[in-house]
Design a protein around this motif. Structure first.
Motif, PDB file in Angstrom:
ATOM      1  N   ARG A   1      17.733 -42.023 -19.424  1.00  0.00           N
ATOM      2  CA  ARG A   1      18.945 -42.352 -20.668  1.00  0.00           C
ATOM      3  C   ARG A   1      18.666 -41.572 -21.614  1.00  0.00           C
ATOM      4  N   ARG A   2      19.645 -41.454 -22.678  1.00  0.00           N
ATOM      5  CA  ARG A   2      19.513 -40.354 -23.721  1.00  0.00           C
ATOM      6  C   ARG A   2      20.549 -41.101 -24.567  1.00  0.00           C
ATOM      7  N   GLU A   3      20.321 -41.123 -25.993  1.00  0.00           N
ATOM      8  CA  GLU A   3      21.358 -41.114 -26.933  1.00  0.00           C
ATOM      9  C   GLU A   3      21.888 -39.799 -27.304  1.00  0.00           C
ATOM     10  N   LEU A   4      23.201 -39.798 -27.386  1.00  0.00           N
ATOM     11  CA  LEU A   4      23.940 -38.272 -27.651  1.00  0.00           C
ATOM     12  C   LEU A   4      24.612 -38.406 -28.746  1.00  0.00           C
ATOM     13  N   HIS A   5      24.817 -37.368 -29.518  1.00  0.00           N
ATOM     14  CA  HIS A   5      25.662 -37.370 -30.615  1.00  0.00           C
ATOM     15  C   HIS A   5      26.664 -35.995 -30.271  1.00  0.00           C
ATOM     16  N   ILE A   6      28.306 -36.493 -30.142  1.00  0.00           N
ATOM     17  CA  ILE A   6      29.038 -35.335 -29.573  1.00  0.00           C
ATOM     18  C   ILE A   6      29.597 -34.572 -30.628  1.00  0.00           C
ATOM     19  N   GLU A   7      29.384 -33.139 -30.258  1.00  0.00           N
ATOM     20  CA  GLU A   7      29.889 -32.227 -31.122  1.00  0.00           C
ATOM     21  C   GLU A   7      31.412 -31.813 -30.875  1.00  0.00           C
ATOM     22  N   ARG A   8      31.683 -31.580 -29.656  1.00  0.00           N
ATOM     23  CA  ARG A   8      33.471 -31.386 -29.507  1.00  0.00           C
ATOM     24  C   ARG A   8      33.862 -31.519 -27.869  1.00  0.00           C
ATOM     25  N   LEU A   9      34.996 -31.221 -27.821  1.00  0.00           N
ATOM     26  CA  LEU A   9      35.569 -31.100 -26.436  1.00  0.00           C
ATOM     27  C   LEU A   9      35.576 -29.954 -26.314  1.00  0.00           C
ATOM     28  N   VAL A  10      35.345 -29.819 -24.885  1.00  0.00           N
ATOM     29  CA  VAL A  10      35.308 -28.295 -24.219  1.00  0.00           C
ATOM     30  C   VAL A  10      36.525 -28.033 -22.884  1.00  0.00           C
TER      31      VAL A  10
END
Ligand SMILES: C[S@@+](CC[C@H](N)C(=O)[O-])C[C@H]1O[C@@H](n2cnc3c(N)ncnc32)[C@H](O)[C@@H]1O
Length: 398
Positions: free
Chosen positions: A11-20
């Motif tokens: 598992r990871r905590e992720l911070h979303i930058e953008r849509l691709v």
């Protein structure tokens, strides 16, 4: 198992930058790019790594810990059941078009190395149910449904958010025996309906008005032209989509439509949508198309015009000099072979219609390197609730 693979399932905590392009969201995990579904820019999420490669990874969303203000509950209940038909229903409808413009900007900046490309927001179809062509799959319950996201499995469909009511009525009333996929099409203008089973599925209980088979036809009225569309021919997903595209292509083509610079080429022309609506009567036009079915529709649709239909692949066509070339290739774009043919026309103006942001950028780079300037690229939203995008780009020879 490599070191990278051993992190699959963690598992990871992720911070979303953008849509691709393709609809996923992008985050970074210890420097590695991670693509994750159903996430939005600015969000913090918990996700499970499902694929880890040297350069990138894929993750499955588990939960959103900090939500974007643009996140909404998907308006269609089939999304929660796993339907993969509309992948952006978690993004507020009012934000979807701008998100598509941002994806196209990014593609032009990265793939075409054109960070300053003149990209503008174009037209959008409304969010009401308007899709007049849908491809569905037979479900284990003997009904028509859609595939689950990233799966061959299916979901029964009671009420689809984007489907035209004439097709919705059909889906609710018919049964299906066998397996495979079925295309349903209706005309918003005439109310005609048709179905085409691609495999061995048999659609049962079809109302009397519904035609069946690959050769069945409907007729659609677009910008004043009546077009015959066979079931096995490509056609835009809705009447609104066709009208918006015709309008954008006509504006991008501008004065070059008057034929003074030479003939008009409608490359990847399908049933003649652009040749029959955008090209003025009396101006010579050549439509180039690889599908036999679309060519025979185009032949019908362009009767009485100064138009020739060439049944061949665009990249194999012996190019003629032209004043304007309109090209609307499949998702992979023109690529080098298509661009080579296009250059042989020596057309001063080119209108490129792309249904993939990265392909649009790749083709733009090829055209710019070959001596064209990109004047304008309009981003249309013809597929609400999905990541799918349409780009109409105008190029002029330097
Ligand atoms: C995106 S559709 C556009 C059709 C038409 N412009 C329209 O808007 O209805 C692409 C069309 O290109 C055709 N096609 C695909 N590959 C082709 C190729 N290599 N050469 C010519 N036509 C091709 C398909 O059959 C399809 O009709």
């Amino acid at each position: 198992m490599s070191g990278a693979d051993s992190t699959v399932g963690t598992r990871r905590e992720l911070h979303i930058e953008r849509l691709v392009a393709g609809g996923d969201a992008l985050a970074r995990d210890e420097g590695r790019v991670v693509f994750v579904d159903k996430a939005l820019p600015g969000e913090t999420i918990e996700a499970e790594l499902v694929e880890v490669k040297r350069d990138f990874a894929r993750a499955r969303m588990l939960r959103v810990t900090e939500a974007s203000p643009d996140r909404v509950v998907p308006p269609c209940r089939h999304v929660a059941e796993g339907c993969g038909g509309c992948d952006w229903q978690h993004l507020a409808a009012s934000m979807q078009h701008d998100a598509k413009v941002a994806v196209v900007r990014e593609a032009f900046a990265r793939t075409a190395r054109m960070p300053e490309a003149p990209i503008v927001r174009g037209g959008a179809v409304g969010h009401e149910a308007s899709r007049t062509t849908v491809r569905m799959a037979v479900t284990p319950n003997g009904r028509l449904g859609f595939r689950r996201a990233a799966s061959h499995d299916t979901v029964d469909i009671e009420r689809c958010l984007v489907m035209h009511p004439l097709l919705q009525e059909l889906v609710s009333s018919v049964g299906v025996r066998g397996e495979g996929e079925v295309t349903l099409r209706c005309s918003a203008a005439t109310g005609e309906r048709a179905v085409w089973s691609h495999d061995k599925a048999r659609v049962l209980g079809l109302p009397d008005d519904v035609a069946a088979g690959a050769a069945a036809v409907v007729h659609e009225d677009v910008a004043g032209a009546r077009l015959r569309v066979s079931m096995s021919s490509f056609f835009q997903a809705s009447l609104q989509a066709a009208e918006l595209l015709v309008d954008a292509v006509a504006r991008a083509a501008g004065d070059s439509l008057d034929g003074r610079d030479g003939i008009v080429v409608d490359g990847y022309g399908g049933v003649g949508l652009f040749a029959a609506t955008v090209v003025p009567i009396g101006v010579q036009c050549v439509l180039v198309e690889s599908s036999e079915s679309a060519c025979s529709d185009a032949y019908e649709n362009l009767r009485g015009r100064s138009a020739k239909v060439m049944h061949t692949r665009f990249e194999h066509w012996r190019a003629q000099r032209a004043g304007l070339v309109i090209v609307d290739p499949a998702r992979s774009g023109l690529g080098k072979p298509g661009v080579t043919t296009l250059l042989d026309t020596a057309a001063p103006t080119v209108v490129l219609v792309s249904c993939d942001a990265v392909a649009a950028a790749r083709d733009a780079r090829l055209l710019v390197d070959a001596g064209y300037d990109l004047v304008n690229a309009e981003v249309l939203d013809l597929f609400p609730h999905t990541h799918h995008v349409e780009v109409v780009s105008q190029f002029v020879m330097r």
